[in-house]
Structures are given as C-alpha cells and as structure tokens.
Write an enzyme that holds these catalytic residues in place. Sequence first.
Site, PDB file in Angstrom:
ATOM      1  N   ASN A  98       0.524  -1.254   0.025  1.00 43.67           N
ATOM      2  CA  ASN A  98      -0.150  -0.142   0.071  1.00 43.67           C
ATOM      3  C   ASN A  98       0.890   1.579   0.095  1.00 43.67           C
ATOM      4  O   ASN A  98       0.312   2.153  -0.160  1.00 43.67           O
ATOM      5  CB  ASN A  98      -0.667  -0.048   1.289  1.00 43.67           C
ATOM      6  CG  ASN A  98      -1.401   1.349   1.676  1.00 43.67           C
ATOM      7  OD1 ASN A  98      -2.510   1.654   1.068  1.00 43.67           O
ATOM      8  ND2 ASN A  98      -0.762   2.212   2.670  1.00 43.67           N
ATOM      9  N   TYR A 164       2.601   9.478 -11.362  1.00 38.14           N
ATOM     10  CA  TYR A 164       1.966   8.809 -10.548  1.00 38.14           C
ATOM     11  C   TYR A 164       1.005   7.818 -11.324  1.00 38.14           C
ATOM     12  O   TYR A 164       1.105   6.498 -11.009  1.00 38.14           O
ATOM     13  CB  TYR A 164       1.216   9.729  -9.582  1.00 38.14           C
ATOM     14  CG  TYR A 164       0.455   9.126  -8.562  1.00 38.14           C
ATOM     15  CD1 TYR A 164       0.839   8.859  -7.393  1.00 38.14           C
ATOM     16  CD2 TYR A 164      -1.011   8.850  -8.807  1.00 38.14           C
ATOM     17  CE1 TYR A 164      -0.036   8.206  -6.339  1.00 38.14           C
ATOM     18  CE2 TYR A 164      -1.833   8.277  -7.720  1.00 38.14           C
ATOM     19  CZ  TYR A 164      -1.387   8.006  -6.646  1.00 38.14           C
ATOM     20  OH  TYR A 164      -2.262   7.542  -5.704  1.00 38.14           O
TER      21      TYR A 164
HETATM   22  P1  NAD Z   1      -0.668   8.531   3.170  1.00 39.99           P
HETATM   23  O1  NAD Z   1       0.572   9.548   2.806  1.00 39.99           O
HETATM   24  O2  NAD Z   1      -1.488   8.963   4.250  1.00 39.99           O
HETATM   25  O3  NAD Z   1      -0.107   7.225   3.737  1.00 39.99           O
HETATM   26  C1  NAD Z   1       1.265   6.765   2.920  1.00 39.99           C
HETATM   27  C2  NAD Z   1       2.187   6.146   3.895  1.00 39.99           C
HETATM   28  O4  NAD Z   1       3.006   5.395   3.021  1.00 39.99           O
HETATM   29  C3  NAD Z   1       2.403   6.957   4.900  1.00 39.99           C
HETATM   30  O5  NAD Z   1       2.482   6.279   6.126  1.00 39.99           O
HETATM   31  C4  NAD Z   1       4.158   6.969   4.546  1.00 39.99           C
HETATM   32  O6  NAD Z   1       4.830   7.218   5.410  1.00 39.99           O
HETATM   33  C5  NAD Z   1       4.364   5.648   3.924  1.00 39.99           C
HETATM   34  N1  NAD Z   1       5.518   5.574   2.870  1.00 39.99           N
HETATM   35  C6  NAD Z   1       6.001   6.374   1.902  1.00 39.99           C
HETATM   36  N2  NAD Z   1       7.125   6.308   1.379  1.00 39.99           N
HETATM   37  C7  NAD Z   1       7.210   4.995   1.720  1.00 39.99           C
HETATM   38  C8  NAD Z   1       8.319   3.972   1.596  1.00 39.99           C
HETATM   39  N3  NAD Z   1       9.440   4.269   0.681  1.00 39.99           N
HETATM   40  N4  NAD Z   1       8.212   2.738   2.257  1.00 39.99           N
HETATM   41  C9  NAD Z   1       7.368   2.448   3.120  1.00 39.99           C
HETATM   42  N5  NAD Z   1       6.422   3.440   3.319  1.00 39.99           N
HETATM   43  C10 NAD Z   1       6.689   4.619   2.858  1.00 39.99           C
HETATM   44  O7  NAD Z   1      -1.316   8.461   1.590  1.00 39.99           O
HETATM   45  P2  NAD Z   1      -2.658   7.457   1.460  1.00 39.99           P
HETATM   46  O8  NAD Z   1      -3.516   8.450   0.552  1.00 39.99           O
HETATM   47  O9  NAD Z   1      -3.149   6.822   2.662  1.00 39.99           O
HETATM   48  O10 NAD Z   1      -1.813   6.532   0.314  1.00 39.99           O
HETATM   49  C11 NAD Z   1      -2.042   5.150   0.380  1.00 39.99           C
HETATM   50  C12 NAD Z   1      -2.013   4.419  -0.763  1.00 39.99           C
HETATM   51  O11 NAD Z   1      -3.122   4.847  -1.500  1.00 39.99           O
HETATM   52  C13 NAD Z   1      -0.867   5.010  -1.800  1.00 39.99           C
HETATM   53  O12 NAD Z   1      -0.370   3.983  -2.647  1.00 39.99           O
HETATM   54  C14 NAD Z   1      -1.660   5.977  -2.775  1.00 39.99           C
HETATM   55  O13 NAD Z   1      -0.959   6.044  -4.045  1.00 39.99           O
HETATM   56  C15 NAD Z   1      -3.110   5.252  -2.778  1.00 39.99           C
HETATM   57  N6  NAD Z   1      -4.047   6.256  -3.341  1.00 39.99           N
HETATM   58  C16 NAD Z   1      -4.444   7.197  -2.466  1.00 39.99           C
HETATM   59  C17 NAD Z   1      -5.468   8.158  -2.837  1.00 39.99           C
HETATM   60  C18 NAD Z   1      -5.760   9.299  -2.129  1.00 39.99           C
HETATM   61  O14 NAD Z   1      -6.683  10.083  -2.545  1.00 39.99           O
HETATM   62  N7  NAD Z   1      -5.510   9.514  -1.065  1.00 39.99           N
HETATM   63  C19 NAD Z   1      -6.243   7.708  -4.162  1.00 39.99           C
HETATM   64  C20 NAD Z   1      -5.676   6.666  -4.927  1.00 39.99           C
HETATM   65  C21 NAD Z   1      -4.568   5.846  -4.224  1.00 39.99           C
END
Ligand code: NAD
Length: 257
Positions: A98, A164
């Site tokens: 994730n 992305y």
């Molecule tokens: P977030 O920033 O709240 O959580 C992401 C987590 O990943 C954080 O805890 C961060 O510290 C961790 N992280 C970052 N780089 C890392 C690395 N190199 N190794 C290990 N951990 C790492 O963001 P989110 O929105 O919860 O994103 C989670 C997933 O959901 C991501 O893959 C994102 O692309 C995807 N996503 C998010 C959205 C949105 O609108 N928020 C939409 C579609 C997909």
Amino acid sequence: MGTIDADFAGETVVVTGGSSGIGRAVATGFGDAGATVINADVQAEPKDVDTETPTHEVIEERGGTAAFVETDVSDPSQIETVIEAAREFGGVDVMVNNAGVHRSLEFLDVTPDDFDFVHGVNLRGAFFGTQLAAKDMIDRGVEGAIVNTSSTTAERAERNHSHYAATKGGIQMLTRSAALELDAHGIRVNAVAPGPIATEIREGWADEARGAIEESDGLPSRAGIPADLRGAYLYLASADAGYVTGETVWVDGGSRL
Ligand code: NAD
C-alpha cells in the site's frame, strides 16, 4: 445497513505504508479482525492530523498483536527484512502493498528524479513486495493473499498525475500478471483502487480533494475517508474471496462513471 464480520485470528498480515491514511485504516482493520499486523513504513509517526499514536500501539491498545518495522519499500532488501520479521509471528499470510507517494507536477515538468522517486515507492515497492511475499509463501507452503493499492488514475487521466498514474497503471498489470503466475501456488493477487481519499499523501491534498469535489456536479459526491477502504482489503484477503484473483475493486464513490 449491516456490516460484515471478518476473522483473521492466527494470521499474519504485513501492511506497507501502514502508519497513515488508508494503510493505517487497513492495518487497524486487520488488527480488529484478530490478525497479527506488521506495519512496514518509513516512519512510525502518523502523518494524519487527528492522531499521534503509531498504528502498532493502537492495535495493541485494543488487545491485538502488532509490530512496526522501519522499511523503505523501494529497497527490496528491506522488504526481505520485513518478511523475515513476519516469520517470528508464523510468517506472512497476507501482504498488503500500500505504501505510496505523490508529487503534483505538470507532465512537462516531471524530472527523472521525480519519476524514479514515485516509481521506486509505488511500483517497484509493490512489484517486489508481491514477488518476495509470494516466494516466502511458496517456501512455507502457504496459500496466501496479496492486495495491492492501485488508484482510479490507473484508468482515468488526471492533470498533474502523469508519473503517478503510470505507477498505478503498472500496478494493474502487475496484479493481473502475478495473479496468473501465482495461481498454481494457490496465491491470489488482487488490488483495491481508491478514488479521492482525504489523506496527507501530500500536504494540502485532503483539502484539495474536498474542494475539487464541491465544485463538481458529478460523482463522487464527497471525498472518501480511509475507513471507506477497509472492507475491500479485508474481503480480498479473506477466504470469502477464494475465487477472486487478478481483480481490482474500485472504491471511488463512482468517480469513473
Ligand atoms: P498517506 O501519505 O496517508 O500514507 C502513505 C504511507 O506510506 C505513509 O505512512 C508513508 O509514510 C508511507 N510511505 C511513503 N514512502 C514509503 C516508503 N518508501 N516505504 C514505506 N512506506 C512509505 O497516503 P494515502 O493516501 O493513505 O496513500 C496510501 C496508498 O493509497 C498509496 O499507494 C496511494 O497512492 C494510494 N491512493 C491514495 C489516494 C488518495 O486520494 N489519498 C487515491 C488513490 C490511491
């Protein structure tokens, strides 16, 4: 409306990027369902504005078992370390890839450094997270489940998302390709594709997502919250999804309609 009960007692679940946002909601969801949860993140501290308590402590406070392993998923050797750590709890049964990062940039402004950073975490991290978890499951004779985090941008182009979106399109085909090759080992590989979810994936994103939705008269009618995602991950990781592989569950409030 009712809810679906999940039971993951006796299973070990690794969630990458489990400190914040979607990963945190998913990790605590598995913890509430009785799983031992390992959060593999670059930082234990949540980026979420409403809490300071690390995910593993929340799960332990609720009576569960959890651990934090500092991990940069763009480095496969660090993923191997997490999978070894999971062996202390019986070995990984469910791998949730994730962790993700985002930089908002116009296509013409993306540098090779931007590209490599975002691809390293989002796609390389999910690719080797899937491969290394699968190798470990095969070594132990475990018919496990892998769930990757995709995005609606895998299918629908959005401004300032090119590099992305390319990672998320890659996750779609990673999920399907790995599902095809790992089926012989009884390992299922699926994905969840969130729409706009109010998280701190980059500073200001939660407010930006809410603002863009208010201005639009289409769907989604609201920004998602991390808890909206939990059920899809639990379902895909569960025995109830035993005939589901290579699939993506879109949890996007109707974003693609
Ligand atoms: P977030 O920033 O709240 O959580 C992401 C987590 O990943 C954080 O805890 C961060 O510290 C961790 N992280 C970052 N780089 C890392 C690395 N190199 N190794 C290990 N951990 C790492 O963001 P989110 O929105 O919860 O994103 C989670 C997933 O959901 C991501 O893959 C994102 O692309 C995807 N996503 C998010 C959205 C949105 O609108 N928020 C939409 C579609 C997909």
